[in-house]
Design an enzyme around this catalytic site. Structure first.
Site, PDB file in Angstrom:
ATOM      1  N   ARG A 104       0.819  -1.219   0.000  1.00  0.00           N
ATOM      2  CA  ARG A 104       0.000   0.000   0.000  1.00  0.00           C
ATOM      3  C   ARG A 104       0.852   1.268   0.000  1.00  0.00           C
ATOM      4  NH1 ARG A 104      -4.959  -2.053   3.883  1.00  0.00           N
ATOM      5  NH2 ARG A 104      -6.188  -2.907   2.157  1.00  0.00           N
ATOM      6  N   GLY A 111     -12.822  -5.170   1.816  1.00  0.00           N
ATOM      7  CA  GLY A 111     -14.238  -4.794   1.944  1.00  0.00           C
ATOM      8  C   GLY A 111     -14.727  -3.944   0.785  1.00  0.00           C
TER       9      GLY A 111
END
Ligand code: AMP
Length: 411
Positions: A43, A384
């Site tokens: 990330r 998610g």
């Protein structure tokens, strides 16, 4: 995607203060010296190009992120301070840090920054107002900057102050990684080339009910693998023995199959399976028809005939969306179907006949295991947010970046 502003659309940025929402919630461990160190910098690497691009334009880049779940408390074990050096390494820029994310002192430090400098703010979730999308807190965040850039797709399914509230106040745009992600997702489900296939695997139907329900209305082929295929097989009267199976969802599975038929979506279930009596690496196993599972056997992988059929179907498809492994891929030899189909999807993507988009934690691990992650058109590391996108939900952090919302502020 033309609806979204990107950083180029923000115009001249020299001397401007840009608040950049990153997702620095990366895996970390405590080393022998008691320091928190990053164990997976994916990330950090993904947001680095946006930081560099903003800095090169002369913007003062103010990096904002959450880390963990401090429940609105100042918990220094979840501080972002140790992320400063990895961020500096990834961007090859000096990164300074301040131990708060709002307030007069933060504004003063930002005002004193040189053009092109990078400042890392402290964990935004140290304030309970963040997850409540509190308007005053959003305004306090907005005081830090002239522009807001979101580069954290993995946080876009949450309507928080740092994803939505601040974007409603400041002129806002998608960062390079978010833009790339949105373009890839649009090409896979928004405006895809047909035939379009979705491969949904993983453990349970119950965790992906909304995904399956939405997909049968959108895709031409729904390939079901993993433990969840057992629930569909059982609903059709197949005896799945001791396999992981949600028998109570038989009616739901039937409804999904009926909806698929009504929407011209072909559901592909395994015809052969690999079974074992224990869930363990190299457990004694046999490959059999789905109709021959013994009472004490568990289905742990889709069989080679079914994997070959899926591969053949992909030859005819132009787009593939993938979430969830075909079998218990973490333990050999039950990774075989996942690896076979992943390799085929990677090969067709390289050949240019297939657009392949995959996402979700276990899926990324499975494709890495198969060694094909780099061949896929796009792999989303968002968990998610990726699933909610597959469910057809509108993601608030993305919605707020639509052109209509932009440049309406009083700034
Ligand atoms: P999910 O998080 O729902 O994508 O599920 C991923 C997990 O499903 C992985 O840990 C797999 O080992 C597991 N899984 C896949 N197929 C099976 C199966 N046939 N039986 C039990 N677990 C499975």
């Amino acid at each position: 995607m033309t609806k979204f502003k990107n950083i180029k659309n923000l115009g001249a940025l020299a001397g401007k203060r840009v608040l950049l929402r990153a997702d620095l919630n990366v895996p970390m461990k405590v080393n022998e010296d008691g320091e928190r160190v990053v164990t997976d910098d994916t990330r950090i690497l993904s947001v680095a190009p946006t930081i560099k691009a903003l800095s090169e334009k002369g913007a003062r880049v103010i990096v904002l992120s959450h880390f963990g779940r401090p429940q609105g408390q100042r918990d220094m074990s979840l501080s972002l301070e140790p992320l400063g050096q990895p961020l500096a390494n990834a961007t090859k820029l000096p990164v300074s840090y301040i131990d708060d994310c709002i307030g007069d002192e933060v504004v003063e430090v930002i005002d004193a920054l040189e053009d092109g400098a990078v400042l890392l703010l402290e964990n935004v979730r140290f304030y309970k107002e963040e997850t409540r999308n509190d308007p005053e807190f959003s305004a306090a965040l907005a005081r830090n900057a002239d522009f807001f850039v979101n580069d954290a797709f993995s946080c876009c399914h949450r309507a928080h102050a740092s994803t939505v509230g601040v974007a409603e106040i400041l002129p806002s745009a998608a960062g390079l990684a978010l833009e790339k992600e949105l373009v890839a997702l649009e090409s896979a489900l928004g405006n895809p080339a047909h035939p379009l296939a979705a491969l949904v695997g993983g453990a349970k139907v119950s965790t992906k009910l909304d995904v399956l329900t939405h997909l049968v209305e959108k895709v031409d082929h729904l390939i079901i693998g993993g433990g969840m295929a057992n629930t569909f097989l059982a609903a059709q009267g197949v005896d799945v023995g001791a396999s992981l199976c949600e028998h109570d969802l038989a009616e739901t599975a039937k409804k999904i199959m009926n909806n698929a038929a009504a929407n011209d979506c072909v559901i592909h279930l395994p015809t052969d399976v690999v079974v074992a009596k224990e869930f363990a690496a190299n457990a004694e196993n046999r490959t059999i028809s789905v109709n021959d599972v013994a009472e004490d056997e568990m289905i742990l992988d889709v069989g080679p005939e079914s994997a070959a059929n899926v591969s053949a179907e992909l030859e005819n498809c132009k787009t593939l969306i993938w979430n969830g492994p075909m079998g218990a891929f973490e333990i050999e030899p039950f990774d075989a179907a996942t690896v076979t189909v992943a390799k085929k999807a990677g090969e067709l993507t390289e050949k240019g006949t297939l657009v392949s988009v995959a996402g979700g934690g276990d899926t990324v691990a499975a494709l890495n295991h198969a060694g094909v992650a780099a061949q896929f058109s796009h792999i989303s590391t968002a968990g998610g947010a990726f699933l909610e996108w597959m469910e057809g939900k509108r993601l608030p952090g993305v919605e707020v970046l639509l052109a209509d919302h932009l440049f309406k502020s009083t700034y």
